[in-house]
Design a protein around this motif. Sequence first.
Motif, PDB file in Angstrom:
ATOM      1  N   THR A  30       0.829  -1.190   0.000  1.00 24.09           N
ATOM      2  CA  THR A  30       0.000   0.000   0.000  1.00 24.09           C
ATOM      3  C   THR A  30       0.869   1.247   0.000  1.00 24.09           C
ATOM      4  OG1 THR A  30      -0.037   0.046   2.416  1.00 24.09           O
ATOM      5  CG2 THR A  30      -1.829  -1.129   1.344  1.00 24.09           C
ATOM      6  N   ALA A  31       0.288   2.339  -0.448  1.00 16.56           N
ATOM      7  CA  ALA A  31       1.024   3.609  -0.460  1.00 16.56           C
ATOM      8  C   ALA A  31       0.022   4.739  -0.587  1.00 16.56           C
ATOM      9  CB  ALA A  31       1.995   3.638  -1.631  1.00 16.56           C
ATOM     10  N   ILE A  32       0.413   5.918  -0.162  1.00 12.42           N
ATOM     11  CA  ILE A  32      -0.438   7.077  -0.448  1.00 12.42           C
ATOM     12  C   ILE A  32      -0.127   7.478  -1.881  1.00 12.42           C
ATOM     13  CG2 ILE A  32      -0.885   9.504   0.054  1.00 12.42           C
ATOM     14  CD1 ILE A  32      -0.447   8.963   2.975  1.00 12.42           C
ATOM     15  N   ILE A  33      -1.154   7.470  -2.726  1.00  9.56           N
ATOM     16  CA  ILE A  33      -0.868   7.848  -4.108  1.00  9.56           C
ATOM     17  C   ILE A  33      -1.240   9.297  -4.393  1.00  9.56           C
ATOM     18  CG2 ILE A  33      -0.850   5.541  -5.152  1.00  9.56           C
ATOM     19  CD1 ILE A  33      -3.755   5.864  -5.821  1.00  9.56           C
ATOM     20  N   SER A  34      -2.078   9.857  -3.527  1.00 15.17           N
ATOM     21  CA  SER A  34      -2.363  11.271  -3.728  1.00 15.17           C
ATOM     22  C   SER A  34      -2.768  11.915  -2.406  1.00 15.17           C
ATOM     23  CB  SER A  34      -3.476  11.400  -4.778  1.00 15.17           C
ATOM     24  OG  SER A  34      -4.267  12.525  -4.506  1.00 15.17           O
ATOM     25  N   VAL A  42      -5.295   6.264  -0.760  1.00 16.40           N
ATOM     26  CA  VAL A  42      -4.340   5.196  -0.491  1.00 16.40           C
ATOM     27  C   VAL A  42      -4.476   4.142  -1.591  1.00 16.40           C
ATOM     28  CG1 VAL A  42      -3.706   3.362   1.130  1.00 16.40           C
ATOM     29  CG2 VAL A  42      -4.412   5.598   1.997  1.00 16.40           C
ATOM     30  N   GLY A  43      -3.372   3.819  -2.214  1.00 19.82           N
ATOM     31  CA  GLY A  43      -3.393   2.806  -3.263  1.00 19.82           C
ATOM     32  C   GLY A  43      -3.268   1.417  -2.652  1.00 19.82           C
ATOM     33  N   VAL A  44      -4.132   0.510  -3.137  1.00 18.09           N
ATOM     34  CA  VAL A  44      -4.107  -0.867  -2.629  1.00 18.09           C
ATOM     35  C   VAL A  44      -4.038  -1.824  -3.819  1.00 18.09           C
ATOM     36  CG1 VAL A  44      -5.421  -0.327  -0.542  1.00 18.09           C
ATOM     37  CG2 VAL A  44      -6.633  -0.955  -2.621  1.00 18.09           C
ATOM     38  N   PRO A  45      -3.575  -3.058  -3.592  1.00 18.50           N
ATOM     39  CA  PRO A  45      -3.351  -3.962  -4.731  1.00 18.50           C
ATOM     40  C   PRO A  45      -4.617  -4.596  -5.317  1.00 18.50           C
ATOM     41  CG  PRO A  45      -2.592  -4.982  -2.703  1.00 18.50           C
ATOM     42  CD  PRO A  45      -2.992  -3.588  -2.355  1.00 18.50           C
ATOM     43  N   TYR A  77      -9.687   4.632  -0.657  1.00 16.16           N
ATOM     44  CA  TYR A  77      -8.771   3.580  -1.071  1.00 16.16           C
ATOM     45  C   TYR A  77      -9.028   3.275  -2.543  1.00 16.16           C
ATOM     46  CZ  TYR A  77      -8.682   3.326   3.965  1.00 16.16           C
ATOM     47  OH  TYR A  77      -8.584   3.656   5.284  1.00 16.16           O
ATOM     48  N   LYS A  78      -7.961   3.139  -3.275  1.00 15.28           N
ATOM     49  CA  LYS A  78      -8.131   2.947  -4.703  1.00 15.28           C
ATOM     50  C   LYS A  78      -7.229   1.796  -5.162  1.00 15.28           C
ATOM     51  CE  LYS A  78      -8.871   6.251  -8.370  1.00 15.28           C
ATOM     52  NZ  LYS A  78      -8.873   7.665  -8.650  1.00 15.28           N
ATOM     53  N   ILE A  79      -7.790   0.986  -6.051  1.00 16.14           N
ATOM     54  CA  ILE A  79      -6.974  -0.118  -6.555  1.00 16.14           C
ATOM     55  C   ILE A  79      -6.047   0.422  -7.621  1.00 16.14           C
ATOM     56  CG2 ILE A  79      -7.031  -2.376  -7.685  1.00 16.14           C
ATOM     57  CD1 ILE A  79     -10.002  -2.507  -6.612  1.00 16.14           C
ATOM     58  N   VAL A  80      -4.797   0.118  -7.494  1.00 19.67           N
ATOM     59  CA  VAL A  80      -3.868   0.582  -8.521  1.00 19.67           C
ATOM     60  C   VAL A  80      -3.452  -0.611  -9.366  1.00 19.67           C
ATOM     61  CG1 VAL A  80      -2.841   2.772  -7.858  1.00 19.67           C
ATOM     62  CG2 VAL A  80      -2.335   0.762  -6.532  1.00 19.67           C
ATOM     63  N   ALA A  81      -3.493  -0.399 -10.679  1.00 18.70           N
ATOM     64  CA  ALA A  81      -3.282  -1.503 -11.614  1.00 18.70           C
ATOM     65  C   ALA A  81      -1.955  -2.222 -11.356  1.00 18.70           C
ATOM     66  CB  ALA A  81      -3.327  -0.983 -13.040  1.00 18.70           C
ATOM     67  N   ILE A  82      -0.909  -1.452 -11.265  1.00 18.30           N
ATOM     68  CA  ILE A  82       0.388  -2.077 -10.988  1.00 18.30           C
ATOM     69  C   ILE A  82       0.521  -2.131  -9.471  1.00 18.30           C
ATOM     70  CG2 ILE A  82       2.836  -1.973 -11.650  1.00 18.30           C
ATOM     71  CD1 ILE A  82       1.820   0.782 -13.057  1.00 18.30           C
TER      72      ILE A  82
END
Length: 450
Positions: A30-34, A42-45, A77-82
């Motif tokens: 996970t990471a903060i993407i914005s 927060v980006g999640v897989p 929370y948002k799913i990030v493609a990569i």
Amino acid sequence: MDKQELWQNVLSQIQLQISQANFSTWFKSTAIISRQKGHIIVGVPNSFSREWLEKKYNRLILNILEELSEKVKHLEYKIVAIPVTQPVSVYKEIQSSANQLELEELNLDKTTNLNSKYTFDNFIVGPFNELAHAAGTAIIKNPGRIYNPFFVYGGVGLGKTHLLQAVGNKIHQDFKNKKVKYFSSERFITGIVNAIRNQSIHQFKEEYRQFDVLIIDDVQFFAGKEKSQEEFFHLFNLLYEDNKQIIISSDRPPRAISALEERLRSRFEGGMIADIGSPDFESRSAILKQKVHDKKTLLDDLVLEYIANNVQKNVRELEGALNRLIAWQELNSQDVNLELAKNLLRKTINPKNKRVDFQKVIKIVADFYSLDKKDLFLNSRKKEIVKPRQVAMYFMRKELNSSYPFIGNKFGGKDHTTAIYACEKISQGIKKDEQLAEEIEVMKEKIYAY
Ligand code: ADP
Ligand code: MG
């Protein structure tokens, strides 16, 4: 503080509050993407993670962000493609810095499953854990030959895993030809279950019987897992007969693990059993000093004293409180003084949690039986003294969670078996003797009354 740093800080707090398994499962990628004007994404897989974080961890994350003085209007929370991959170098760099996340996986030795951060050097010894520590230091000199199996028990966050791993690390370092292996119970059980499913239990046993030192953490999770217990029992016997060292931990003594097969229980009881209690004030202070030193930072002595006085339950909480203050200090480039510390820790340290200490217990027991406090420490066999003394020991165990050696020591250097006997005597007594039960209730109320 940039968003990556912020997230690392959040993660390092979360890591202290949830199990390692949950942490790796839900927070690893996970990471903060914005992060814009209080809107944090927060980006999640995957969607599974998203749902879990939203439902289970949203409050926790918000609280931590707030404590880190981050103004949050909206958290999503948002799913990030990569998959959000964190370059290893970032973690490495962060690891050395005081408040940061130490990603367990990076410290793990693949062949032993041990984490090199747990050593004897950074393990503080006090009356609360000295028996367990002494047994551990004896074992590392001659694994498999004394104290086999070695069974350590105590509540959460009291240092069982640290001690087990320190023993493993030291043996691995000093005996290059010995195969050391550490397993959490979950991992061990998964191994057995898979082996059974794949019909490779024979191979499994052949592989596992090669270990010279087998360490299994938190065996209370074996309760009710009959098939696993059975396989473990066989493995245990094979290793034991070959003088291989077996080291086990649990949150309670063997006899208190329900649904543990009798033959396994008696195996556990056949070796060395040591308990770890709650650390006393001196030990808490020493641990805090050690941790401050490990983290290569400084903290006001008054603040350390405040933490040692108020966070009493276990070492993990002690460390959590400390980390929170260190994080604040680093982020704000300003020293935390006592007032600020009280403020920052107000949620952790609940003033309603009345402080209970040794002196208080002694006073209440002595008053109740119309004795002088010092009578409780007399080496007397008089009935009027023996019972109150046993009651005092019982309260130290039950309400202060003191270790048996510590209790024995406090009462005039008595052996820990005397303390165990006293506690058993009162525990049993309460069940049979209504008057005693009532007396205990009354004193207990007083202990928590003011
Ligand atoms: P448990 O396995 O009993 O739940 P851990 O071994 O995970 O507890 O300990 C929790 C935290 O407290 C760890 O970070 C550990 O390093 C620290 N800790 C526990 N006991 C001690 C000690 N005696 N000295 C230094 N650190 C300790
Ligand atoms: Mg543990």
